[in-house]
Design a protein around this motif. Sequence first.
Motif, PDB file in Angstrom:
ATOM      1  N   ARG A  36       0.836  -1.211   0.000  1.00  0.00           N
ATOM      2  CA  ARG A  36       0.000   0.000   0.000  1.00  0.00           C
ATOM      3  C   ARG A  36       0.869   1.258   0.000  1.00  0.00           C
ATOM      4  N   GLY A  40       0.883   3.554  -3.198  1.00  0.00           N
ATOM      5  CA  GLY A  40       0.362   4.893  -2.948  1.00  0.00           C
ATOM      6  C   GLY A  40       1.346   5.971  -3.383  1.00  0.00           C
ATOM      7  N   PHE A 135      -4.372   7.692   1.379  1.00  0.00           N
ATOM      8  CA  PHE A 135      -4.304   6.237   1.170  1.00  0.00           C
ATOM      9  C   PHE A 135      -2.884   5.736   1.427  1.00  0.00           C
ATOM     10  N   THR A 141      -8.298   4.291   5.745  1.00  0.00           N
ATOM     11  CA  THR A 141      -7.904   3.511   4.560  1.00  0.00           C
ATOM     12  C   THR A 141      -9.078   2.836   3.869  1.00  0.00           C
ATOM     13  N   THR A 144     -10.405   5.798   1.856  1.00  0.00           N
ATOM     14  CA  THR A 144      -9.467   6.416   0.914  1.00  0.00           C
ATOM     15  C   THR A 144      -8.957   5.411  -0.121  1.00  0.00           C
ATOM     16  N   SER A 145      -8.972   4.111   0.195  1.00  0.00           N
ATOM     17  CA  SER A 145      -8.555   3.134  -0.815  1.00  0.00           C
ATOM     18  C   SER A 145      -9.566   3.085  -1.959  1.00  0.00           C
ATOM     19  N   THR A 174      -4.039  -1.053  -6.924  1.00  0.00           N
ATOM     20  CA  THR A 174      -4.940  -0.258  -6.078  1.00  0.00           C
ATOM     21  C   THR A 174      -6.271  -0.972  -5.903  1.00  0.00           C
ATOM     22  N   MET A 178      -7.723  -2.096  -2.315  1.00  0.00           N
ATOM     23  CA  MET A 178      -9.044  -1.639  -1.892  1.00  0.00           C
ATOM     24  C   MET A 178      -9.875  -2.811  -1.365  1.00  0.00           C
TER      25      MET A 178
END
Lengths: 384, 231
Positions: A36, A40, A135, A141, A144-145, A174, A178
């Motif tokens: 992540r 990110g 993120f 998270t 924001t993910s 991503t 998520m």
Amino acid sequence: MNVILQYFRDLKENTVSGWNRFWFTPTDPATLGMIRIFTGMMLVYTHLVWGIAMADFFGPEGWLSVDAVDAFRVRVNYETADSSFFPINPTVAGTPAAEEATPGLGLTPSPFLIWDSPAVMWSVHVFSIVAMLLFTLGLWTRVTSVLAFACALFYVHRVPAATFGLDQINVMLTMYLMLGPSGAAYSLDRLFARRRWVRQGNDIESFPNPPLTGANFSIRLMQFHMCVIYFFAGTAKLAGENWWDGTAIWMAMANGEYSTLNMFWIAWYPWISDLLTEGTVWWELSYCVLIWPRLTRPIVLFFGVLMHIGIGIGMGMMTFALIMIIGNGAFVSPALVRGCLEWLKALFGRSQTSGVQEETLLSESPSQKSPKAGKKNAALANAQ
Amino acid sequence: MAPPSESTPTSRKRKKKQQAPSPYQWSPWFRGVVTLFLLWHCGAVLLGPTTVWPAPRLFRTDLVQLYQPYLECFYLTNGYRFFAPNPGPSHLLHWELTKADGSQETGFLPDKEKHWPRLFYHRHFMLSEKVEGGPPLWRESYARHLLLKHDAQEVKLSLERHYLPRMHEIREGLDPNDASYYERISLGNFRVNEDQEAVLLPPEEDLPTQPPATSSNQESNDQPEQEGEAE
């Protein structure tokens, strides 16, 4: 007859148990947290670069008009109209219904395709950068993910002519981050949860750090997708004579628009091109098999990192190289991730400052709870 | 005394099975739902690359009908054909703008001097790389962008193919940037109409185009018909 029936019984039982073990065994979210952070960072950088020329790419007078983007979708999918198995899907591009549909809605949603005012364009851009930054830091998270994934899609759907492999892997990683609890390790969410735990009078050492099924689910999806990518990259090369005769790497390196280093000296050492070309094909073809056994995995990853760094330096595609290396990170065990961080902490002298352990993002206990105990704590970690 | 039925090996085994903790955090029904999603999604991941030409009709027509919304929405329509089947020549987009006062301005994509950082350069490189394989409307869109951005009356677009040198040519002292490695293809002359759309001018109004290079280098290069997809 009994032997045959027994075979099918065994087949069913082994398939079900193997499937469950592969996808649903809880695992430490350390690897997911590491991916992540790096994904990110790539997202933030990639989208900051779009900002250099927002109007040129996303404005009403940009390189690609909205009509031109729709023309691409229609053209790519024109063959779907003559399907013999399924009725015409009214949402499929190429059909009259799709051509009459509002651009930006349906298949490729993007606010950049709906509104073209500079105010909206810049608002979406700033919002996207902030969402991706949060993120990366692992704040809120779960939300924001989703936002980071949606925002990444907004950009690739608007300018298909300016995207390439980097964007494909950015979006892919991503998406899987998520779907899983990517904020359950190395995140601000985790840090704040730990502070709350201590404030409630609990011992910091007892802060739950359970293995999570969602973490394994995400990692497995990344691993599967990486295997598919390299499998098709390898098999597609078999159709090209340059990959058979050993000149493909030379041709890639001799491409003036790609190259950042002068590699023409290889012309006097053709065996280098032969070796690298054949090595690339063999590596890509064997990846989906040799990456799974524990013994061969480090070797496959080692050569993969070498290959991508070579592409990055020699062909000026460092961003693509980095995101592919990050994708390969899905095969790095959580224990190794935590071990590396412990080593880094020791290197920089952080391990002796136990008083600041609570303050650092990297000070999580590597202790693993049993799945049974993990069930109780999973809710807490999942909620973060 | 326990009833006899409870002490049989079968019942003990069943009881033990019932009491054994599941190694999984997710309930069986939830795992079943997730399994359905996995079958669908993994099918989509596999289908995406198999629909890229050349592809069997079943994949590129029938199955795509089913999967197309999902593939497009989540950007899974990628072929992952990195530099396959063969690394091909690169393409540069050139333009010549004619302004109202008759002055001319030229430019090209990608420009290593102007487009920095490298990712920004690569974005522009993809614009010029994909114009040949993209729909015709793309070149009109590029022309419109240039005409409106530079407030010009007319633009002449051309695509320059930069062929790759062979090893023996470099050993023989040939310059890889020699003019013989370039081929210029006219994409046409464009003007903007009242609706702010770029209009392709008829061929008779087209400016004379630079004839393609016909050096022996291009023949000896023996460029493949199919070019690799950029990374």
